[in-house]
Motif scaffolding. Sequence first.
Motif, PDB file in Angstrom:
ATOM      1  N   GLY A 107      10.189  13.342  -3.840  1.00  0.00           N
ATOM      2  CA  GLY A 107       9.677  13.522  -2.488  1.00  0.00           C
ATOM      3  C   GLY A 107      10.123  14.822  -1.861  1.00  0.00           C
ATOM      4  N   ASP A 108      11.260  15.363  -2.319  1.00  0.00           N
ATOM      5  CA  ASP A 108      11.775  16.597  -1.736  1.00  0.00           C
ATOM      6  C   ASP A 108      10.849  17.784  -1.982  1.00  0.00           C
ATOM      7  OD1 ASP A 108      13.840  15.082  -0.989  1.00  0.00           O
ATOM      8  OD2 ASP A 108      15.218  15.753  -2.568  1.00  0.00           O
ATOM      9  N   LEU A 109       9.948  17.629  -2.961  1.00  0.00           N
ATOM     10  CA  LEU A 109       9.082  18.752  -3.319  1.00  0.00           C
ATOM     11  C   LEU A 109       7.992  18.998  -2.276  1.00  0.00           C
ATOM     12  CD1 LEU A 109       8.696  17.904  -7.102  1.00  0.00           C
ATOM     13  CD2 LEU A 109      10.271  19.545  -6.047  1.00  0.00           C
ATOM     14  N   HIS A 110       7.741  17.984  -1.434  1.00  0.00           N
ATOM     15  CA  HIS A 110       6.672  18.155  -0.450  1.00  0.00           C
ATOM     16  C   HIS A 110       7.248  18.139   0.962  1.00  0.00           C
ATOM     17  CE1 HIS A 110       4.012  17.164  -3.772  1.00  0.00           C
ATOM     18  NE2 HIS A 110       4.839  16.171  -4.030  1.00  0.00           N
ATOM     19  N   SER A 111       6.491  18.682   1.905  1.00  0.00           N
ATOM     20  CA  SER A 111       6.976  18.651   3.281  1.00  0.00           C
ATOM     21  C   SER A 111       6.830  17.228   3.819  1.00  0.00           C
ATOM     22  CB  SER A 111       6.176  19.619   4.136  1.00  0.00           C
ATOM     23  OG  SER A 111       4.953  19.019   4.513  1.00  0.00           O
ATOM     24  N   GLN A 112       7.621  16.932   4.841  1.00  0.00           N
ATOM     25  CA  GLN A 112       7.583  15.577   5.412  1.00  0.00           C
ATOM     26  C   GLN A 112       6.205  15.234   5.970  1.00  0.00           C
ATOM     27  OE1 GLN A 112      10.746  14.364   7.881  1.00  0.00           O
ATOM     28  NE2 GLN A 112      12.219  14.683   6.254  1.00  0.00           N
ATOM     29  N   THR A 113       5.574  16.209   6.625  1.00  0.00           N
ATOM     30  CA  THR A 113       4.245  15.934   7.186  1.00  0.00           C
ATOM     31  C   THR A 113       3.246  15.655   6.075  1.00  0.00           C
ATOM     32  OG1 THR A 113       4.815  18.004   8.269  1.00  0.00           O
ATOM     33  CG2 THR A 113       3.025  16.725   9.233  1.00  0.00           C
ATOM     34  N   GLU A 114       3.368  16.429   5.000  1.00  0.00           N
ATOM     35  CA  GLU A 114       2.456  16.203   3.862  1.00  0.00           C
ATOM     36  C   GLU A 114       2.595  14.765   3.369  1.00  0.00           C
ATOM     37  OE1 GLU A 114       2.101  20.334   1.451  1.00  0.00           O
ATOM     38  OE2 GLU A 114       3.327  18.784   0.539  1.00  0.00           O
ATOM     39  N   ILE A 115       3.844  14.335   3.232  1.00  0.00           N
ATOM     40  CA  ILE A 115       4.076  12.992   2.694  1.00  0.00           C
ATOM     41  C   ILE A 115       3.618  11.916   3.674  1.00  0.00           C
ATOM     42  CG2 ILE A 115       5.883  11.346   2.043  1.00  0.00           C
ATOM     43  CD1 ILE A 115       7.205  13.522   0.522  1.00  0.00           C
ATOM     44  N   THR A 116       3.990  12.037   4.942  1.00  0.00           N
ATOM     45  CA  THR A 116       3.561  10.986   5.877  1.00  0.00           C
ATOM     46  C   THR A 116       2.031  10.956   5.982  1.00  0.00           C
ATOM     47  OG1 THR A 116       4.008  12.468   7.715  1.00  0.00           O
ATOM     48  CG2 THR A 116       5.668  10.818   7.263  1.00  0.00           C
ATOM     49  N   ASP A 117       1.402  12.113   5.965  1.00  0.00           N
ATOM     50  CA  ASP A 117      -0.067  12.123   6.014  1.00  0.00           C
ATOM     51  C   ASP A 117      -0.667  11.431   4.801  1.00  0.00           C
ATOM     52  OD1 ASP A 117      -0.028  13.362   8.390  1.00  0.00           O
ATOM     53  OD2 ASP A 117      -0.659  15.346   7.669  1.00  0.00           O
ATOM     54  N   SER A 118      -0.093  11.695   3.629  1.00  0.00           N
ATOM     55  CA  SER A 118      -0.706  11.075   2.451  1.00  0.00           C
ATOM     56  C   SER A 118      -0.386   9.579   2.387  1.00  0.00           C
ATOM     57  CB  SER A 118      -0.329  11.810   1.158  1.00  0.00           C
ATOM     58  OG  SER A 118       1.048  11.839   0.989  1.00  0.00           O
TER      59      SER A 118
ATOM     60  N   ALA B 170       0.842  -1.204   0.000  1.00  0.00           N
ATOM     61  CA  ALA B 170       0.000   0.000   0.000  1.00  0.00           C
ATOM     62  C   ALA B 170       0.879   1.257   0.000  1.00  0.00           C
ATOM     63  CB  ALA B 170      -0.932  -0.005   1.208  1.00  0.00           C
ATOM     64  N   ILE B 171       1.871   1.268   0.877  1.00  0.00           N
ATOM     65  CA  ILE B 171       2.751   2.445   0.973  1.00  0.00           C
ATOM     66  C   ILE B 171       3.477   2.678  -0.356  1.00  0.00           C
ATOM     67  CG2 ILE B 171       4.840   3.366   2.089  1.00  0.00           C
ATOM     68  CD1 ILE B 171       3.992   1.899   4.638  1.00  0.00           C
ATOM     69  N   ASP B 172       3.903   1.592  -0.963  1.00  0.00           N
ATOM     70  CA  ASP B 172       4.668   1.704  -2.208  1.00  0.00           C
ATOM     71  C   ASP B 172       3.859   2.320  -3.349  1.00  0.00           C
ATOM     72  OD1 ASP B 172       6.688   0.616  -0.778  1.00  0.00           O
ATOM     73  OD2 ASP B 172       6.624  -1.367  -1.702  1.00  0.00           O
ATOM     74  N   GLU B 173       2.549   2.356  -3.173  1.00  0.00           N
ATOM     75  CA  GLU B 173       1.724   2.983  -4.217  1.00  0.00           C
ATOM     76  C   GLU B 173       1.864   4.498  -4.250  1.00  0.00           C
ATOM     77  OE1 GLU B 173      -2.345   1.966  -4.241  1.00  0.00           O
ATOM     78  OE2 GLU B 173      -1.895  -0.151  -4.575  1.00  0.00           O
ATOM     79  N   HIS B 174       2.344   5.052  -3.159  1.00  0.00           N
ATOM     80  CA  HIS B 174       2.501   6.503  -3.107  1.00  0.00           C
ATOM     81  C   HIS B 174       3.519   6.923  -4.174  1.00  0.00           C
ATOM     82  CE1 HIS B 174       3.523  10.481  -1.688  1.00  0.00           C
ATOM     83  NE2 HIS B 174       2.520  10.441  -0.820  1.00  0.00           N
ATOM     84  N   PRO B 175       3.176   7.914  -4.985  1.00  0.00           N
ATOM     85  CA  PRO B 175       4.048   8.259  -6.113  1.00  0.00           C
ATOM     86  C   PRO B 175       5.447   8.695  -5.691  1.00  0.00           C
ATOM     87  CG  PRO B 175       2.241   9.845  -5.860  1.00  0.00           C
ATOM     88  CD  PRO B 175       1.942   8.691  -4.976  1.00  0.00           C
ATOM     89  N   ASP B 176       5.610   9.200  -4.486  1.00  0.00           N
ATOM     90  CA  ASP B 176       6.925   9.664  -4.051  1.00  0.00           C
ATOM     91  C   ASP B 176       7.738   8.590  -3.330  1.00  0.00           C
ATOM     92  OD1 ASP B 176       6.461  12.200  -5.069  1.00  0.00           O
ATOM     93  OD2 ASP B 176       5.468  12.866  -3.231  1.00  0.00           O
ATOM     94  N   VAL B 177       7.130   7.420  -3.152  1.00  0.00           N
ATOM     95  CA  VAL B 177       7.832   6.382  -2.382  1.00  0.00           C
ATOM     96  C   VAL B 177       8.634   5.468  -3.304  1.00  0.00           C
ATOM     97  CG1 VAL B 177       7.490   4.306  -0.962  1.00  0.00           C
ATOM     98  CG2 VAL B 177       6.229   6.402  -0.447  1.00  0.00           C
ATOM     99  N   ALA B 178       9.916   5.273  -2.936  1.00  0.00           N
ATOM    100  CA  ALA B 178      10.748   4.363  -3.717  1.00  0.00           C
ATOM    101  C   ALA B 178      10.676   2.957  -3.131  1.00  0.00           C
ATOM    102  CB  ALA B 178      12.195   4.847  -3.692  1.00  0.00           C
ATOM    103  N   GLU B 179      10.730   2.884  -1.821  1.00  0.00           N
ATOM    104  CA  GLU B 179      10.744   1.569  -1.188  1.00  0.00           C
ATOM    105  C   GLU B 179      10.313   1.705   0.262  1.00  0.00           C
ATOM    106  OE1 GLU B 179      14.568  -0.283  -1.294  1.00  0.00           O
ATOM    107  OE2 GLU B 179      13.768  -2.222  -0.678  1.00  0.00           O
ATOM    108  N   SER B 180       9.757   0.632   0.806  1.00  0.00           N
ATOM    109  CA  SER B 180       9.384   0.689   2.219  1.00  0.00           C
ATOM    110  C   SER B 180       9.616  -0.657   2.879  1.00  0.00           C
ATOM    111  CB  SER B 180       7.915   1.085   2.350  1.00  0.00           C
ATOM    112  OG  SER B 180       7.100   0.066   1.822  1.00  0.00           O
ATOM    113  N   ALA B 181       9.754  -0.608   4.187  1.00  0.00           N
ATOM    114  CA  ALA B 181       9.857  -1.837   4.976  1.00  0.00           C
ATOM    115  C   ALA B 181       9.071  -1.623   6.254  1.00  0.00           C
ATOM    116  CB  ALA B 181      11.315  -2.146   5.295  1.00  0.00           C
ATOM    117  N   VAL B 182       8.167  -2.547   6.532  1.00  0.00           N
ATOM    118  CA  VAL B 182       7.292  -2.395   7.682  1.00  0.00           C
ATOM    119  C   VAL B 182       7.628  -3.462   8.715  1.00  0.00           C
ATOM    120  CG1 VAL B 182       4.883  -2.678   8.421  1.00  0.00           C
ATOM    121  CG2 VAL B 182       5.419  -1.273   6.420  1.00  0.00           C
TER     122      VAL B 182
END
Length: 669
Positions: free
Chosen positions: A584-595, A550-562
């Motif tokens: 990902g640098d284009l958005h704030s960290q809170t914006e990205i974690t929220d989305s 699910a996380i990997d679907e985010h357009p700014d995410v390259a990879e994740s590990a849960v």
Amino acid sequence: MSSVVRFSRLLAPAMVRHRLMSNFRPEKALSLSSVSDDHSVWYDYSLNNSEQFWGDLAAERLRWRRPFDRVTDCDMERGIFRWFDGGQLNVCENVVDRHVTTDPDKVALIWEKDEPGEEERVTYKELKSMVCRLANVLKSQGVKKGDRVAIYMPVSPLAVCSMLACARIGAVHSVVFAGFSAEALRSRIDDAQASVLITADEGVRGGKTIPLKATVDKALEGTAAVNRVLVMTRTGNVVPWNTERDIRMEDAMALVSESCEAETMDSEDNLFLLYTSGSTGRPKGIAHTQAGYLLYASLTHELVFDYKPGDIFACVADIGWITGHSYVVYGPLSNGATTVLFESIPTYPDPGRYWEMVSRLKITHFYTAPTAVRLLIKAGDEHVHKYDRSSLRLLGCVGEPLNVEAWQWYNLVVGDARCPVVDTWWQTETGGIMIAPKPAPNGVKPKPGYPMIPFLGIDPVLVNEKGEIITENDVSGLLCVRKPWPGMARTIHGDHNRFLDTYFSRFPSLYFTGDGARRDRDGYYQITGRVDDVINVKGHRLGTAEVESAIDEHPDVAESAVVSFPHDIYGEGIYAYVILKDTGDLHSQTEITDSIKNIVKHRIGSFAVPEVILLTPALPKTRSGKIMRRVLRKVAANEADDLGDVSTLADPSVVDVIKKRHIETANNY
Ligand code: 7RM
């Protein structure tokens, strides 16, 4: 008929044939407590004469239309498990009609609605008529034996009726927990190819409405499988409607007959599919069949909970989980019990809800998850003390380890040290309880934090990494089961190879549970937790890979590990390590974690949203590219001082980066 008489009737013939009568006093056979008194005799008998044991139980406990020809025919290597072959029966007839004949006005269901004090009761006679009407509606929509029906409903009498109506006409139900998102629902509908879906206009939990029908509409946009949607009215609010496809359940039920012949089913026909998480991203449709499942749910319900006629049995699990299937619906109803359907949450309108309900409904058995117990510990003892709990006779728990502190609180504060605390270990795949403190040998003291004793006929073993069975006590190992039992899953829908791979190939001739366990000096079992990438959050079983995809679907995410980390209340919390793409640098960290959180919520459901999202430039990987999850788990658990051997990491400096970010992030959550 009392369960005492029924029990002696079903076990006596076996005992006679095996000449165990010589050391078996007949007056004891008349009492259920004989299982406790002679536990080791029963247990040895159940393992050494398992065909006789299960055969006699099946013959006596279930109502058959045609007797079975053979008790069992199993092949662990090929993952083939057949029980009571040649036999024919109908599960719905066994759990409903049988009791209408003997006790039509007995209350079968007490619906504890979200709003306290508004409970509704359904007798066995009423239940039969509702089930038959609904079965006739399903038939009129073309549902036939073997067809799959998806159920996405709040805990309610009509949800139970939906399951039983399927059983009555031989359709296969697939209940999907109503907290799952549209996408999660859609993938389960697609996998099962369900032709009909049953839902409600809205759900109500904790005073809030949940847009079930709207979610269904969204789910169905992406699949052509479902051609009819039956909608129960729960709130009566206006919801989106497709006149070509949607039918109001109550209207349709009023137009059909209240009798419906129950279909004759073979023992090994499918009864239901239930999707559960595994260590890959794709949920597995665990398939259970008719006779073996029912027998196992029925027997464990009676013996583990020491169920007696007249008891009010409250398993507060949602029907979307196996616990709801086996101990809200099939187990209790097969024993003619009064079962409570709990629609609400433990903290609504306040954290005294469970105990207020216990006193109002005179509940004798209360079965919940450790996460709920821990939540209520935090809320304070006064919420418990306020209510009369004298009706309670037994307290049960399931879903994750019940830590000693929670055990003590449950025992002392809720049960006034008067009610046995029964910690039950089992799985979606096992169909029913496998290890529990009851039925117990006489004089055995409960051990806090231990499910303790295998159920009759269950042969657990611990193996080491090499697959060797460890015979001594006071050891830890991987928990497997050596002997097949009637309640076990038969396959993964549409993917028998995955069934074999997951459960039977790691250790030949053993069922591998995926859990680690300890066996203490006295031979009692304690479960240490999953050894694969499955985590348990707030009593929900979730694959880390599901959250990652699910996380990997985010357009700014390259990879994740849960990974999971120990959480005071939830048991385990979800911790996601995320590498962003340069965009990902284009958005704030809170914006990205929220989305990211939003995506998880939409893909899976709110319960799967990570507590922590740690943005990191890299993940600790071995040279072969495998993420070293052990390191991620240690960091998440604040145990980074003791990381063990990290020499196989391609770039060990990543660890320091992650540790530093963890400390920064930890200050913010
Ligand atoms: C019934 C259910 C199964 C997994 C199982 C364990 C964990 C369940 C206990 C427990 C410690 C327990 N089905 N688990 N019960 N761990 N003590 N008493 O929960 O398929 O959803 O989950 O849950 O890890 O493998 S389930």
